[in-house]
Design a protein around this motif. Structure first.
Motif, PDB file in Angstrom:
ATOM      1  N   SER A 107       0.821  -1.219   0.000  1.00 25.06           N
ATOM      2  CA  SER A 107       0.000   0.000   0.000  1.00 25.06           C
ATOM      3  C   SER A 107       0.848   1.261   0.000  1.00 25.06           C
ATOM      4  O   SER A 107       0.340   2.361  -0.194  1.00 25.06           O
ATOM      5  CB  SER A 107      -0.926   0.013   1.229  1.00 25.06           C
ATOM      6  OG  SER A 107      -0.165   0.135   2.424  1.00 25.06           O
ATOM      7  N   GLY A 108       2.147   1.129   0.208  1.00 25.75           N
ATOM      8  CA  GLY A 108       3.033   2.290   0.224  1.00 25.75           C
ATOM      9  C   GLY A 108       4.462   1.842   0.429  1.00 25.75           C
ATOM     10  O   GLY A 108       4.758   0.645   0.509  1.00 25.75           O
ATOM     11  N   GLY A 109       5.364   2.793   0.520  1.00 26.73           N
ATOM     12  CA  GLY A 109       6.748   2.507   0.858  1.00 26.73           C
ATOM     13  C   GLY A 109       7.431   1.553  -0.090  1.00 26.73           C
ATOM     14  O   GLY A 109       7.268   1.618  -1.316  1.00 26.73           O
ATOM     15  N   ILE A 110       8.205   0.625   0.473  1.00 28.67           N
ATOM     16  CA  ILE A 110       8.991  -0.317  -0.326  1.00 28.67           C
ATOM     17  C   ILE A 110       8.089  -1.211  -1.175  1.00 28.67           C
ATOM     18  O   ILE A 110       8.378  -1.479  -2.342  1.00 28.67           O
ATOM     19  CB  ILE A 110       9.894  -1.153   0.597  1.00 28.67           C
ATOM     20  CG1 ILE A 110      10.982  -0.265   1.229  1.00 28.67           C
ATOM     21  CG2 ILE A 110      10.526  -2.314  -0.162  1.00 28.67           C
ATOM     22  CD1 ILE A 110      11.762  -0.937   2.352  1.00 28.67           C
ATOM     23  N   GLY A 111       6.990  -1.694  -0.594  1.00 24.05           N
ATOM     24  CA  GLY A 111       6.094  -2.571  -1.339  1.00 24.05           C
ATOM     25  C   GLY A 111       5.495  -1.890  -2.550  1.00 24.05           C
ATOM     26  O   GLY A 111       5.432  -2.474  -3.641  1.00 24.05           O
ATOM     27  N   ARG A 112       5.046  -0.651  -2.383  1.00 15.32           N
ATOM     28  CA  ARG A 112       4.487   0.078  -3.528  1.00 15.32           C
ATOM     29  C   ARG A 112       5.566   0.311  -4.584  1.00 15.32           C
ATOM     30  O   ARG A 112       5.316   0.129  -5.793  1.00 15.32           O
ATOM     31  CB  ARG A 112       3.888   1.407  -3.089  1.00 15.32           C
ATOM     32  CG  ARG A 112       3.464   2.289  -4.260  1.00 15.32           C
ATOM     33  CD  ARG A 112       2.762   3.553  -3.821  1.00 15.32           C
ATOM     34  NE  ARG A 112       1.408   3.265  -3.347  1.00 15.32           N
ATOM     35  CZ  ARG A 112       0.571   4.192  -2.905  1.00 15.32           C
ATOM     36  NH1 ARG A 112       0.944   5.461  -2.827  1.00 15.32           N
ATOM     37  NH2 ARG A 112      -0.652   3.853  -2.508  1.00 15.32           N
ATOM     38  N   ALA A 113       6.742   0.714  -4.165  1.00 14.57           N
ATOM     39  CA  ALA A 113       7.829   0.969  -5.122  1.00 14.57           C
ATOM     40  C   ALA A 113       8.164  -0.297  -5.904  1.00 14.57           C
ATOM     41  O   ALA A 113       8.403  -0.250  -7.121  1.00 14.57           O
ATOM     42  CB  ALA A 113       9.059   1.493  -4.392  1.00 14.57           C
ATOM     43  N   THR A 114       8.162  -1.442  -5.227  1.00  9.93           N
ATOM     44  CA  THR A 114       8.449  -2.698  -5.904  1.00  9.93           C
ATOM     45  C   THR A 114       7.337  -3.067  -6.875  1.00  9.93           C
ATOM     46  O   THR A 114       7.601  -3.520  -7.994  1.00  9.93           O
ATOM     47  CB  THR A 114       8.651  -3.831  -4.880  1.00  9.93           C
ATOM     48  OG1 THR A 114       9.700  -3.469  -3.983  1.00  9.93           O
ATOM     49  CG2 THR A 114       9.014  -5.129  -5.565  1.00  9.93           C
ATOM     50  N   ALA A 115       6.087  -2.890  -6.462  1.00 11.06           N
ATOM     51  CA  ALA A 115       4.961  -3.179  -7.344  1.00 11.06           C
ATOM     52  C   ALA A 115       5.024  -2.330  -8.609  1.00 11.06           C
ATOM     53  O   ALA A 115       4.830  -2.832  -9.730  1.00 11.06           O
ATOM     54  CB  ALA A 115       3.642  -2.936  -6.606  1.00 11.06           C
ATOM     55  N   LEU A 116       5.301  -1.042  -8.464  1.00  2.34           N
ATOM     56  CA  LEU A 116       5.409  -0.159  -9.616  1.00  2.34           C
ATOM     57  C   LEU A 116       6.573  -0.565 -10.509  1.00  2.34           C
ATOM     58  O   LEU A 116       6.477  -0.523 -11.748  1.00  2.34           O
ATOM     59  CB  LEU A 116       5.581   1.288  -9.149  1.00  2.34           C
ATOM     60  CG  LEU A 116       4.366   1.929  -8.480  1.00  2.34           C
ATOM     61  CD1 LEU A 116       4.744   3.258  -7.831  1.00  2.34           C
ATOM     62  CD2 LEU A 116       3.243   2.140  -9.482  1.00  2.34           C
ATOM     63  N   ALA A 117       7.679  -0.981  -9.900  1.00  2.00           N
ATOM     64  CA  ALA A 117       8.849  -1.373 -10.690  1.00  2.00           C
ATOM     65  C   ALA A 117       8.585  -2.651 -11.481  1.00  2.00           C
ATOM     66  O   ALA A 117       8.958  -2.748 -12.660  1.00  2.00           O
ATOM     67  CB  ALA A 117      10.059  -1.549  -9.772  1.00  2.00           C
ATOM     68  N   PHE A 118       7.954  -3.632 -10.856  1.00  2.00           N
ATOM     69  CA  PHE A 118       7.619  -4.859 -11.583  1.00  2.00           C
ATOM     70  C   PHE A 118       6.676  -4.563 -12.741  1.00  2.00           C
ATOM     71  O   PHE A 118       6.858  -5.074 -13.857  1.00  2.00           O
ATOM     72  CB  PHE A 118       6.976  -5.877 -10.646  1.00  2.00           C
ATOM     73  CG  PHE A 118       7.936  -6.828 -10.001  1.00  2.00           C
ATOM     74  CD1 PHE A 118       8.697  -7.699 -10.763  1.00  2.00           C
ATOM     75  CD2 PHE A 118       8.063  -6.879  -8.612  1.00  2.00           C
ATOM     76  CE1 PHE A 118       9.581  -8.596 -10.158  1.00  2.00           C
ATOM     77  CE2 PHE A 118       8.950  -7.772  -8.009  1.00  2.00           C
ATOM     78  CZ  PHE A 118       9.706  -8.635  -8.783  1.00  2.00           C
ATOM     79  N   ALA A 119       5.655  -3.756 -12.475  1.00  2.00           N
ATOM     80  CA  ALA A 119       4.704  -3.416 -13.531  1.00  2.00           C
ATOM     81  C   ALA A 119       5.406  -2.661 -14.660  1.00  2.00           C
ATOM     82  O   ALA A 119       5.127  -2.898 -15.842  1.00  2.00           O
ATOM     83  CB  ALA A 119       3.563  -2.587 -12.962  1.00  2.00           C
ATOM     84  N   GLY A 120       6.316  -1.762 -14.299  1.00  2.00           N
ATOM     85  CA  GLY A 120       7.049  -1.011 -15.310  1.00  2.00           C
ATOM     86  C   GLY A 120       7.922  -1.893 -16.178  1.00  2.00           C
ATOM     87  O   GLY A 120       8.254  -1.534 -17.312  1.00  2.00           O
ATOM     88  N   ALA A 121       8.301  -3.063 -15.639  1.00  2.00           N
ATOM     89  CA  ALA A 121       9.116  -4.013 -16.399  1.00  2.00           C
ATOM     90  C   ALA A 121       8.254  -5.028 -17.147  1.00  2.00           C
ATOM     91  O   ALA A 121       8.784  -5.974 -17.739  1.00  2.00           O
ATOM     92  CB  ALA A 121      10.072  -4.746 -15.462  1.00  2.00           C
TER      93      ALA A 121
END
Length: 250
Positions: A16-30
């Motif tokens: 929902s935020g922080g490291i988990g959100r950043a990782t989710a966005l990065a995976f989706a971006g890839a």
């Protein structure tokens, strides 16, 4: 470094935020399809919205990782929706600064989420990954998985435990094409640290905790998670990767 995770599926807890959100966005971006999970429904749905607005694919499912049945349902949803599971970032966790650091409820909550939760996720993710020929997991530990602190016995003990579980999983599935690693962040600027670093004075204290003189950013941890899941890390398993601006060096 860029990655192509097209056709792959990633599940991230505590997203929902922080490291988990950043990782989710990065995976989706890839290019990966992403299963976003958290107990914070509004935050998790916001993460999905951010992914979709950037052209990615994601779904949200609320899950308390301390609940084994809820984790089983979460992994089932991932497989039912996308047909497979390739990556798991077991990131959900809690930290406490209790007035009574030995409070039973605080200890039990730390264990149930930080340690039991990771175990539940590893167990269910492995079953799904074995069904499609392998995958990679990354557990979120902490530099307190190596070191101690004087005020958070539950946090310190469970993060040591996460590193132990990571090493166990790496050995258990080494010949089944499942790699298991951990990231061990230092002081990262996330909602978890915001409450402590809310005043300028405390922020200066937290920044001074690392030789680099600043707090880390969630994206800096997310980059490490993606690398550990990628083919570039194909011979890396059982490794607790420290991301702390040099804090554990000094």
């Amino acid at each position: 470094m860029t990655y192509d995770f097209s056709g792959k599926v990633a599940l991230i807890t505590g997203a929902s935020g922080g490291i988990g959100r950043a990782t989710a966005l990065a995976f989706a971006g890839a290019g990966a399809s992403v299963v976003v999970s958290d107990v914070n429904v509004a935050g998790g749905e916001e993460t999905v919205g951010l992914i979709e607005s950037a052209g990615g694919k994601a779904i949200f499912q609320a899950c308390d990782v301390a609940d084994a049945d809820a984790v089983k349902a979460l992994v089932k949803r991932a497989v039912d929706t996308y047909g497979r599971l390739d990556f798991g970032h077991n990131n959900a966790g809690v930290t406490h600064m209790a007035a009574d650091e030995w409070d039973e409820a605080v200890w039990n909550r730390s264990v149930s989420i930080n340690l039991d939760g990771v175990m539940h996720c590893m167990r269910e993710e492995a079953a799904a990954m074995l069904a499609n020929g392998g995958g990679a997991m990354v557990n979120t530990a902490s530099i307190n998985g190596f070191t101690g602190n004087a005020v958070q016995p539950g946090y310190v003990a469970t993060k040591h435990g996460v590193i132990g579980l990571t090493r166990h999983g790496a050995l258990k599935w080494a010949r089944s094409n499942i790699r298991v690693n951990a990231v061990c962040p230092g002081v990262i600027e996330t909602p978890m640290t915001d409450s402590v670093a809310s005043s300028p004075e405390m922020r200066k204290v937290m920044e001074a905790m690392t030789p680099m003189g600043r707090m880390g950013q969630p994206e800096e941890v997310a980059h490490a998670v993606l690398w550990l899941c990628s083919d570039q890390a194909s011979f890396v398993t059982g490794h607790p990767l420290v991301i702390d601006g040099g804090a554990t060096v000094s």
